[in-house]
Design a protein around this motif. Structure first.
Motif, PDB file in Angstrom:
ATOM      1  N   GLY A 292       0.803  -1.216   0.000  1.00 29.49           N
ATOM      2  CA  GLY A 292       0.000   0.000   0.000  1.00 29.49           C
ATOM      3  C   GLY A 292       0.832   1.259   0.000  1.00 29.49           C
ATOM      4  N   GLN A 293       0.839   1.981   1.135  1.00 29.40           N
ATOM      5  CA  GLN A 293       1.523   3.270   1.225  1.00 29.40           C
ATOM      6  C   GLN A 293       3.011   3.154   1.560  1.00 29.40           C
ATOM      7  N   GLY A 294       3.524   1.940   1.624  1.00 31.73           N
ATOM      8  CA  GLY A 294       4.941   1.759   1.966  1.00 31.73           C
ATOM      9  C   GLY A 294       5.870   1.928   0.784  1.00 31.73           C
ATOM     10  N   GLU A 295       5.546   2.858  -0.097  1.00 29.98           N
ATOM     11  CA  GLU A 295       6.276   3.006  -1.366  1.00 29.98           C
ATOM     12  C   GLU A 295       7.744   3.367  -1.165  1.00 29.98           C
ATOM     13  N   LYS A 296       8.026   4.279  -0.270  1.00 29.23           N
ATOM     14  CA  LYS A 296       9.405   4.739  -0.074  1.00 29.23           C
ATOM     15  C   LYS A 296      10.318   3.584   0.316  1.00 29.23           C
ATOM     16  N   HIS A 297       9.924   2.834   1.333  1.00 35.17           N
ATOM     17  CA  HIS A 297      10.753   1.722   1.814  1.00 35.17           C
ATOM     18  C   HIS A 297      10.804   0.598   0.779  1.00 35.17           C
ATOM     19  N   ARG A 298       9.660   0.349   0.125  1.00 36.84           N
ATOM     20  CA  ARG A 298       9.620  -0.707  -0.892  1.00 36.84           C
ATOM     21  C   ARG A 298      10.554  -0.391  -2.057  1.00 36.84           C
ATOM     22  N   ASN A 299      10.521   0.831  -2.533  1.00 39.28           N
ATOM     23  CA  ASN A 299      11.372   1.220  -3.657  1.00 39.28           C
ATOM     24  C   ASN A 299      12.852   1.118  -3.302  1.00 39.28           C
ATOM     25  N   LYS A 300      13.190   1.495  -2.072  1.00 40.27           N
ATOM     26  CA  LYS A 300      14.579   1.393  -1.628  1.00 40.27           C
ATOM     27  C   LYS A 300      15.034  -0.062  -1.614  1.00 40.27           C
ATOM     28  N   TYR A 301      14.172  -0.945  -1.110  1.00 38.12           N
ATOM     29  CA  TYR A 301      14.495  -2.374  -1.049  1.00 38.12           C
ATOM     30  C   TYR A 301      14.647  -2.952  -2.460  1.00 38.12           C
ATOM     31  N   LEU A 302      13.699  -2.628  -3.324  1.00 38.52           N
ATOM     32  CA  LEU A 302      13.730  -3.166  -4.684  1.00 38.52           C
ATOM     33  C   LEU A 302      14.912  -2.610  -5.473  1.00 38.52           C
ATOM     34  N   TYR A 303      15.252  -1.349  -5.257  1.00 44.24           N
ATOM     35  CA  TYR A 303      16.407  -0.767  -5.949  1.00 44.24           C
ATOM     36  C   TYR A 303      17.672  -1.551  -5.608  1.00 44.24           C
ATOM     37  N   SER A 304      17.829  -1.862  -4.329  1.00 42.74           N
ATOM     38  CA  SER A 304      18.994  -2.645  -3.900  1.00 42.74           C
ATOM     39  C   SER A 304      18.969  -4.049  -4.511  1.00 42.74           C
ATOM     40  N   ALA A 305      17.781  -4.675  -4.542  1.00 44.55           N
ATOM     41  CA  ALA A 305      17.654  -6.026  -5.095  1.00 44.55           C
ATOM     42  C   ALA A 305      17.945  -6.033  -6.588  1.00 44.55           C
ATOM     43  N   PHE A 306      17.405  -5.065  -7.322  1.00 44.21           N
ATOM     44  CA  PHE A 306      17.667  -4.981  -8.764  1.00 44.21           C
ATOM     45  C   PHE A 306      19.152  -4.716  -9.027  1.00 44.21           C
ATOM     46  N   SER A 307      19.776  -3.940  -8.169  1.00 37.92           N
ATOM     47  CA  SER A 307      21.206  -3.667  -8.320  1.00 37.92           C
ATOM     48  C   SER A 307      22.026  -4.946  -8.175  1.00 37.92           C
ATOM     49  N   GLU A 308      21.631  -5.793  -7.214  1.00 36.43           N
ATOM     50  CA  GLU A 308      22.307  -7.068  -7.028  1.00 36.43           C
ATOM     51  C   GLU A 308      22.143  -7.957  -8.260  1.00 36.43           C
ATOM     52  N   CYS A 309      20.950  -7.942  -8.854  1.00 38.99           N
ATOM     53  CA  CYS A 309      20.713  -8.707 -10.082  1.00 38.99           C
ATOM     54  C   CYS A 309      21.587  -8.185 -11.218  1.00 38.99           C
ATOM     55  N   ASP A 310      21.636  -6.865 -11.361  1.00 36.21           N
ATOM     56  CA  ASP A 310      22.431  -6.254 -12.436  1.00 36.21           C
ATOM     57  C   ASP A 310      23.914  -6.530 -12.246  1.00 36.21           C
ATOM     58  N   LYS A 311      24.355  -6.555 -10.993  1.00 35.76           N
ATOM     59  CA  LYS A 311      25.761  -6.872 -10.710  1.00 35.76           C
ATOM     60  C   LYS A 311      26.089  -8.287 -11.176  1.00 35.76           C
ATOM     61  N   LEU A 312      25.182  -9.223 -10.913  1.00 37.20           N
ATOM     62  CA  LEU A 312      25.406 -10.603 -11.345  1.00 37.20           C
ATOM     63  C   LEU A 312      25.372 -10.708 -12.864  1.00 37.20           C
ATOM     64  N   LEU A 313      24.464  -9.990 -13.498  1.00 30.69           N
ATOM     65  CA  LEU A 313      24.412  -9.981 -14.966  1.00 30.69           C
ATOM     66  C   LEU A 313      25.708  -9.439 -15.556  1.00 30.69           C
TER      67      LEU A 313
END
Length: 321
Positions: A292-313
């Motif tokens: 729901g309204q947890g956008e700020k924390h969610r986006n921060k978490y997902l940004y870090s997760a996507f970065s880890e994926c991109d690092k592996l790629l």
């Protein structure tokens, strides 16, 4: 005996579809009159041992008895033999999930430091890799991985598992490292030569990103499908301690604890389940909400997760170069 019998019938009732009359079903299975079935449901007539066994087998629900003052808990588990028959494993998982889905009231709460498998099952290559890695956790990677590792039957069962999970209201509590486990498995398999197809390795990592995108969409709407009854709550907690699934029905609970990488122990001991629920509720109080309204924390978490994926790629791309 009376209390255990009442709980047993509550368990059967929760497992039946809404349209199915419990007394008629009990009468049919035991070969008794509907009137006698009602007497047993009310506790006016005791079930025999043979009747308990028959009902347990017919409705796939356990009769749980624990002696007074006993601190022991009885668990059931799927015994997977050395050849790791994944078809039987997934069919058992699907049977459990469909029983939950068909119950009148249900909710699954998950605490996990690995992405719940039901999200993987939407993507064939990621599913194939994950089950390959699990299978070889005991067979020590006897053969390299390729996209034909799994049969069409397993892929179809996996897709059904994914679709079924989407229709069950759920709460997921992830740790800060939940994404790390799967990425490290992919990295290890690639670096060790067990995953030597670069294009396939890239595709698997991309499908992990798709899973995260799915999670984001579920969290934004606080539901997993367009049906508002298929609710979804997503939390992040720094320290979890274990991987557990708690199924909360109206009149009972069931708990699944994962062990040996991919297997699970299951119990319907209500005292144990109640302790687990209180522990999970405590974790939620200490967690950050992503829904729901947890956008700020969610986006921060997902940004870090996507970065880890991109690092592996990037690592995979450099190895190819």
């Amino acid at each position: 005996m009376e209390n255990q019998q009442a709980i047993f019938f509550q368990t059967i009732k929760a497992a039946l579809p809404e349209y199915q009359n419990m007394a008629l079903s009990i009468a049919e299975e035991l070969g008794i009159s509907t009137n006698e079935a009602y007497k047993k449901i009310r506790g006016d007539s005791n079930l025999t041992l043979q009747q308990i066994i028959k009902l347990s087998d017919s409705f796939n629900v356990p009769f749980v008895y624990s002696p007074k003052q006993s601190l022991s808990v009885t668990f059931n588990y799927l015994s997977v033999n050395e050849d790791l028959n994944m078809v039987n494993y997934l069919k058992d998982l699907l049977d459990n999930l469909q029983t939950i889905k068909n119950s009148k009231q249900k909710h699954i709460t998950i605490t996990t430091d690995d992405i719940p498998v039901f999200h993987f099952f939407k993507y064939p290559e990621l599913t194939s890799f994950k089950l390959f890695f699990w299978a070889n956790s005991v067979n020590n990677f006897e053969v390299p991985f390729n996209s034909t590792f799994l049969s069409d039957e397993i892929i179809e069962i996996s897709k059904t598992l994914h679709a079924t999970y989407l229709e069950i209201p759920s709460t997921e509590i992830w740790s800060k490292d939940t994404i790390t486990g799967t990425l490290e498995q992919i990295r290890y398999a690639f670096e060790a030569g067990h995953l030597n197809d670069t294009e396939l390795a890239v595709k698997i990592v991309e499908q992990v990103k798709y899973c995260l995108t799915d999670m984001n969409m579920y969290a934004i709407g606080s539901k997993k499908t367009i049906d508002p009854n298929h609710t979804f709550n997503w939390y992040n907690c720094d320290v979890l301690g274990s991987i557990a699934y708690l199924v909360d029905f109206k009149d009972r609970m069931a708990c699944y604890n994962r062990f040996n990488t991919f297997n699970y122990l299951r119990t319907e001991d209500q005292s144990y389940c109640l302790q687990t629920r209180k522990w999970m509720q405590g974790l939620i109080m200490k967690s950050v909400s992503f829904s729901g309204q947890g956008e700020k924390h969610r986006n921060k978490y997902l940004y870090s997760a996507f970065s880890e994926c991109d690092k592996l790629l990037q690592e995979i791309g450099q190895a190819q170069g």
